[in-house]
Design a protein around this motif. Structure first.
Motif, PDB file in Angstrom:
ATOM      1  N   ASN A   5     -54.376 -13.754 -36.176  1.00  0.00           N
ATOM      2  CA  ASN A   5     -53.132 -13.716 -36.953  1.00  0.00           C
ATOM      3  C   ASN A   5     -52.074 -14.379 -36.089  1.00  0.00           C
ATOM      4  OD1 ASN A   5     -50.590 -12.851 -38.051  1.00  0.00           O
ATOM      5  ND2 ASN A   5     -51.732 -11.344 -39.229  1.00  0.00           N
ATOM      6  N   HIS A   6     -51.412 -15.404 -36.616  1.00  0.00           N
ATOM      7  CA  HIS A   6     -50.473 -16.163 -35.801  1.00  0.00           C
ATOM      8  C   HIS A   6     -49.247 -16.621 -36.593  1.00  0.00           C
ATOM      9  CE1 HIS A   6     -52.991 -19.213 -37.709  1.00  0.00           C
ATOM     10  NE2 HIS A   6     -51.985 -20.067 -37.539  1.00  0.00           N
ATOM     11  N   ASN A   7     -48.208 -16.932 -35.842  1.00  0.00           N
ATOM     12  CA  ASN A   7     -46.968 -17.447 -36.411  1.00  0.00           C
ATOM     13  C   ASN A   7     -46.250 -18.228 -35.314  1.00  0.00           C
ATOM     14  OD1 ASN A   7     -44.813 -17.939 -38.122  1.00  0.00           O
ATOM     15  ND2 ASN A   7     -44.146 -15.819 -38.250  1.00  0.00           N
ATOM     16  N   ILE A   8     -45.532 -19.250 -35.710  1.00  0.00           N
ATOM     17  CA  ILE A   8     -44.650 -19.998 -34.810  1.00  0.00           C
ATOM     18  C   ILE A   8     -43.253 -19.865 -35.403  1.00  0.00           C
ATOM     19  CG2 ILE A   8     -44.054 -22.240 -33.813  1.00  0.00           C
ATOM     20  CD1 ILE A   8     -46.758 -21.222 -32.788  1.00  0.00           C
ATOM     21  N   ILE A   9     -42.307 -19.424 -34.580  1.00  0.00           N
ATOM     22  CA  ILE A   9     -40.944 -19.157 -35.036  1.00  0.00           C
ATOM     23  C   ILE A   9     -39.962 -19.980 -34.210  1.00  0.00           C
ATOM     24  CG2 ILE A   9     -39.193 -17.365 -35.377  1.00  0.00           C
ATOM     25  CD1 ILE A   9     -41.594 -15.319 -35.230  1.00  0.00           C
ATOM     26  N   ASN A  10     -39.039 -20.656 -34.879  1.00  0.00           N
ATOM     27  CA  ASN A  10     -37.971 -21.354 -34.179  1.00  0.00           C
ATOM     28  C   ASN A  10     -36.881 -20.332 -33.876  1.00  0.00           C
ATOM     29  OD1 ASN A  10     -35.797 -22.847 -33.290  1.00  0.00           O
ATOM     30  ND2 ASN A  10     -35.988 -24.427 -34.858  1.00  0.00           N
ATOM     31  N   THR A  11     -36.699 -20.010 -32.607  1.00  0.00           N
ATOM     32  CA  THR A  11     -35.681 -19.042 -32.203  1.00  0.00           C
ATOM     33  C   THR A  11     -34.428 -19.731 -31.686  1.00  0.00           C
ATOM     34  OG1 THR A  11     -36.631 -18.895 -29.975  1.00  0.00           O
ATOM     35  CG2 THR A  11     -37.396 -17.279 -31.614  1.00  0.00           C
ATOM     36  N   GLY A  12     -34.441 -21.054 -31.686  1.00  0.00           N
ATOM     37  CA  GLY A  12     -33.316 -21.810 -31.140  1.00  0.00           C
ATOM     38  C   GLY A  12     -32.301 -22.224 -32.192  1.00  0.00           C
ATOM     39  N   SER A  13     -31.331 -23.003 -31.742  1.00  0.00           N
ATOM     40  CA  SER A  13     -30.270 -23.485 -32.631  1.00  0.00           C
ATOM     41  C   SER A  13     -30.482 -24.940 -33.034  1.00  0.00           C
ATOM     42  CB  SER A  13     -28.911 -23.325 -31.943  1.00  0.00           C
ATOM     43  OG  SER A  13     -28.907 -24.028 -30.712  1.00  0.00           O
ATOM     44  N   ALA A  14     -31.573 -25.545 -32.582  1.00  0.00           N
ATOM     45  CA  ALA A  14     -31.928 -26.925 -32.936  1.00  0.00           C
ATOM     46  C   ALA A  14     -33.326 -26.912 -33.543  1.00  0.00           C
ATOM     47  CB  ALA A  14     -31.892 -27.800 -31.688  1.00  0.00           C
ATOM     48  N   PRO A  15     -33.708 -27.977 -34.259  1.00  0.00           N
ATOM     49  CA  PRO A  15     -35.058 -28.023 -34.831  1.00  0.00           C
ATOM     50  C   PRO A  15     -36.149 -27.888 -33.763  1.00  0.00           C
ATOM     51  CG  PRO A  15     -33.690 -29.725 -35.794  1.00  0.00           C
ATOM     52  CD  PRO A  15     -32.904 -29.146 -34.644  1.00  0.00           C
ATOM     53  N   LEU A  16     -37.230 -27.243 -34.133  1.00  0.00           N
ATOM     54  CA  LEU A  16     -38.414 -27.122 -33.283  1.00  0.00           C
ATOM     55  C   LEU A  16     -39.391 -28.190 -33.757  1.00  0.00           C
ATOM     56  CD1 LEU A  16     -39.923 -25.495 -31.071  1.00  0.00           C
ATOM     57  CD2 LEU A  16     -40.790 -24.036 -32.902  1.00  0.00           C
ATOM     58  N   LYS A  17     -39.653 -29.178 -32.909  1.00  0.00           N
ATOM     59  CA  LYS A  17     -40.520 -30.299 -33.276  1.00  0.00           C
ATOM     60  C   LYS A  17     -41.856 -30.114 -32.571  1.00  0.00           C
ATOM     61  CE  LYS A  17     -37.100 -32.453 -35.398  1.00  0.00           C
ATOM     62  NZ  LYS A  17     -36.845 -33.848 -35.566  1.00  0.00           N
ATOM     63  N   LEU A  18     -42.926 -30.186 -33.344  1.00  0.00           N
ATOM     64  CA  LEU A  18     -44.249 -29.970 -32.775  1.00  0.00           C
ATOM     65  C   LEU A  18     -45.302 -30.713 -33.573  1.00  0.00           C
ATOM     66  CD1 LEU A  18     -45.689 -27.526 -34.755  1.00  0.00           C
ATOM     67  CD2 LEU A  18     -43.798 -26.323 -33.731  1.00  0.00           C
ATOM     68  N   TYR A  19     -46.494 -30.739 -33.022  1.00  0.00           N
ATOM     69  CA  TYR A  19     -47.640 -31.213 -33.795  1.00  0.00           C
ATOM     70  C   TYR A  19     -48.753 -30.210 -33.631  1.00  0.00           C
ATOM     71  CZ  TYR A  19     -49.511 -33.284 -29.445  1.00  0.00           C
ATOM     72  OH  TYR A  19     -49.975 -33.487 -28.172  1.00  0.00           O
ATOM     73  N   THR A  20     -49.669 -30.250 -34.568  1.00  0.00           N
ATOM     74  CA  THR A  20     -50.785 -29.319 -34.550  1.00  0.00           C
ATOM     75  C   THR A  20     -52.078 -30.056 -34.885  1.00  0.00           C
ATOM     76  OG1 THR A  20     -51.594 -27.197 -35.418  1.00  0.00           O
ATOM     77  CG2 THR A  20     -50.383 -28.593 -36.953  1.00  0.00           C
ATOM     78  N   LEU A  21     -53.159 -29.573 -34.313  1.00  0.00           N
ATOM     79  CA  LEU A  21     -54.502 -30.060 -34.625  1.00  0.00           C
ATOM     80  C   LEU A  21     -55.279 -28.911 -35.244  1.00  0.00           C
ATOM     81  CD1 LEU A  21     -55.364 -31.978 -31.353  1.00  0.00           C
ATOM     82  CD2 LEU A  21     -55.343 -32.974 -33.634  1.00  0.00           C
ATOM     83  N   TYR A  22     -55.844 -29.166 -36.404  1.00  0.00           N
ATOM     84  CA  TYR A  22     -56.739 -28.212 -37.047  1.00  0.00           C
ATOM     85  C   TYR A  22     -58.167 -28.701 -36.822  1.00  0.00           C
ATOM     86  CZ  TYR A  22     -52.797 -26.599 -39.972  1.00  0.00           C
ATOM     87  OH  TYR A  22     -51.615 -26.086 -40.442  1.00  0.00           O
ATOM     88  N   ALA A  23     -59.073 -27.786 -36.512  1.00  0.00           N
ATOM     89  CA  ALA A  23     -60.470 -28.163 -36.357  1.00  0.00           C
ATOM     90  C   ALA A  23     -61.331 -27.088 -37.008  1.00  0.00           C
ATOM     91  CB  ALA A  23     -60.815 -28.308 -34.876  1.00  0.00           C
ATOM     92  N   PRO A  24     -61.922 -27.363 -38.151  1.00  0.00           N
ATOM     93  CA  PRO A  24     -61.892 -28.600 -38.940  1.00  0.00           C
ATOM     94  C   PRO A  24     -60.577 -28.741 -39.716  1.00  0.00           C
ATOM     95  CG  PRO A  24     -63.191 -26.935 -40.078  1.00  0.00           C
ATOM     96  CD  PRO A  24     -62.779 -26.333 -38.746  1.00  0.00           C
ATOM     97  N   PRO A  25     -60.421 -29.836 -40.484  1.00  0.00           N
ATOM     98  CA  PRO A  25     -59.192 -30.052 -41.250  1.00  0.00           C
ATOM     99  C   PRO A  25     -58.868 -28.896 -42.189  1.00  0.00           C
ATOM    100  CG  PRO A  25     -60.529 -32.038 -41.242  1.00  0.00           C
ATOM    101  CD  PRO A  25     -61.376 -30.943 -40.654  1.00  0.00           C
ATOM    102  N   ASN A  26     -57.573 -28.738 -42.453  1.00  0.00           N
ATOM    103  CA  ASN A  26     -57.097 -27.636 -43.299  1.00  0.00           C
ATOM    104  C   ASN A  26     -56.332 -28.113 -44.533  1.00  0.00           C
ATOM    105  OD1 ASN A  26     -56.782 -24.695 -43.592  1.00  0.00           O
ATOM    106  ND2 ASN A  26     -54.610 -25.111 -43.315  1.00  0.00           N
ATOM    107  N   HIS A  27     -55.719 -29.299 -44.453  1.00  0.00           N
ATOM    108  CA  HIS A  27     -54.869 -29.786 -45.540  1.00  0.00           C
ATOM    109  C   HIS A  27     -55.409 -31.095 -46.117  1.00  0.00           C
ATOM    110  CE1 HIS A  27     -51.780 -26.826 -44.699  1.00  0.00           C
ATOM    111  NE2 HIS A  27     -51.913 -27.104 -43.421  1.00  0.00           N
ATOM    112  N   ARG A  28     -54.967 -31.413 -47.303  1.00  0.00           N
ATOM    113  CA  ARG A  28     -55.301 -32.675 -47.956  1.00  0.00           C
ATOM    114  C   ARG A  28     -54.726 -33.824 -47.115  1.00  0.00           C
ATOM    115  NH1 ARG A  28     -52.798 -31.348 -52.326  1.00  0.00           N
ATOM    116  NH2 ARG A  28     -51.059 -32.744 -51.980  1.00  0.00           N
ATOM    117  N   ASP A  29     -55.505 -34.856 -46.880  1.00  0.00           N
ATOM    118  CA  ASP A  29     -55.044 -35.993 -46.082  1.00  0.00           C
ATOM    119  C   ASP A  29     -53.782 -36.605 -46.678  1.00  0.00           C
ATOM    120  OD1 ASP A  29     -55.361 -37.872 -43.894  1.00  0.00           O
ATOM    121  OD2 ASP A  29     -55.822 -39.351 -45.450  1.00  0.00           O
ATOM    122  N   GLY A  30     -52.793 -36.866 -45.825  1.00  0.00           N
ATOM    123  CA  GLY A  30     -51.569 -37.528 -46.248  1.00  0.00           C
ATOM    124  C   GLY A  30     -50.528 -36.629 -46.885  1.00  0.00           C
TER     125      GLY A  30
END
Length: 130
Positions: A83-108
């Motif tokens: 069980n997981h979550n990523i939360i932006n606790t700052g005052s500016a945007p939180l920029k990140l990337y993620t890798l799913y293995a295997p894929p999780n979303h429709r391409d594009g």
């Protein structure tokens, strides 16, 4: 050329979309994410492994209830079933990337906001980028 070779830090920092799938291979998927201040991905559990890399901003990773402060340069590995979550606790945007293995979303797929993502019941359909 097959594959993906680009400056991922630059792409992640310039991304303003909640979720943007930028490359899907047979066994993994690369996705850009941007969380507005105080925004979160939302608690979830996957049947797959997931990796996050923070490029800009500050936040918190929550894995099975354990909260850890994260900032630019941090990596988070989420094993399947966590069980997981990523939360932006700052005052500016939180920029990140993620890798799913295997894929999780429709391409594009692009979700401009978290609300768009929650309203779209899309899932990986087996189609890859190439």
């Amino acid at each position: 050329m097959k594959g993906f070779v680009q400056d991922i830090e630059d792409l992640a920092v310039k991304n303003d979309e909640f979720r943007r799938v930028i490359y899907t291979a047979k066994h993994c998927q690369l996705v850009l994410m941007a969380l507005k201040p105080k925004e979160e991905i939302g608690a979830e559990v996957h049947k797959l492994d997931q990796f996050f890399r923070v490029e800009e901003g500050a936040g918190e990773a929550v894995l099975d209830g354990v909260r850890t402060a994260i900032r630019a340069g941090f990596a988070v590995v989420v094993p399947a079933g966590t069980n997981h979550n990523i939360i932006n606790t700052g005052s500016a945007p939180l920029k990140l990337y993620t890798l799913y293995a295997p894929p999780n979303h429709r391409d594009g797929v692009v979700h401009h906001t978290r609300e768009d993502a929650e309203a779209d019941n899309e899932h990986f359909d087996g189609k890859t980028t190439e």
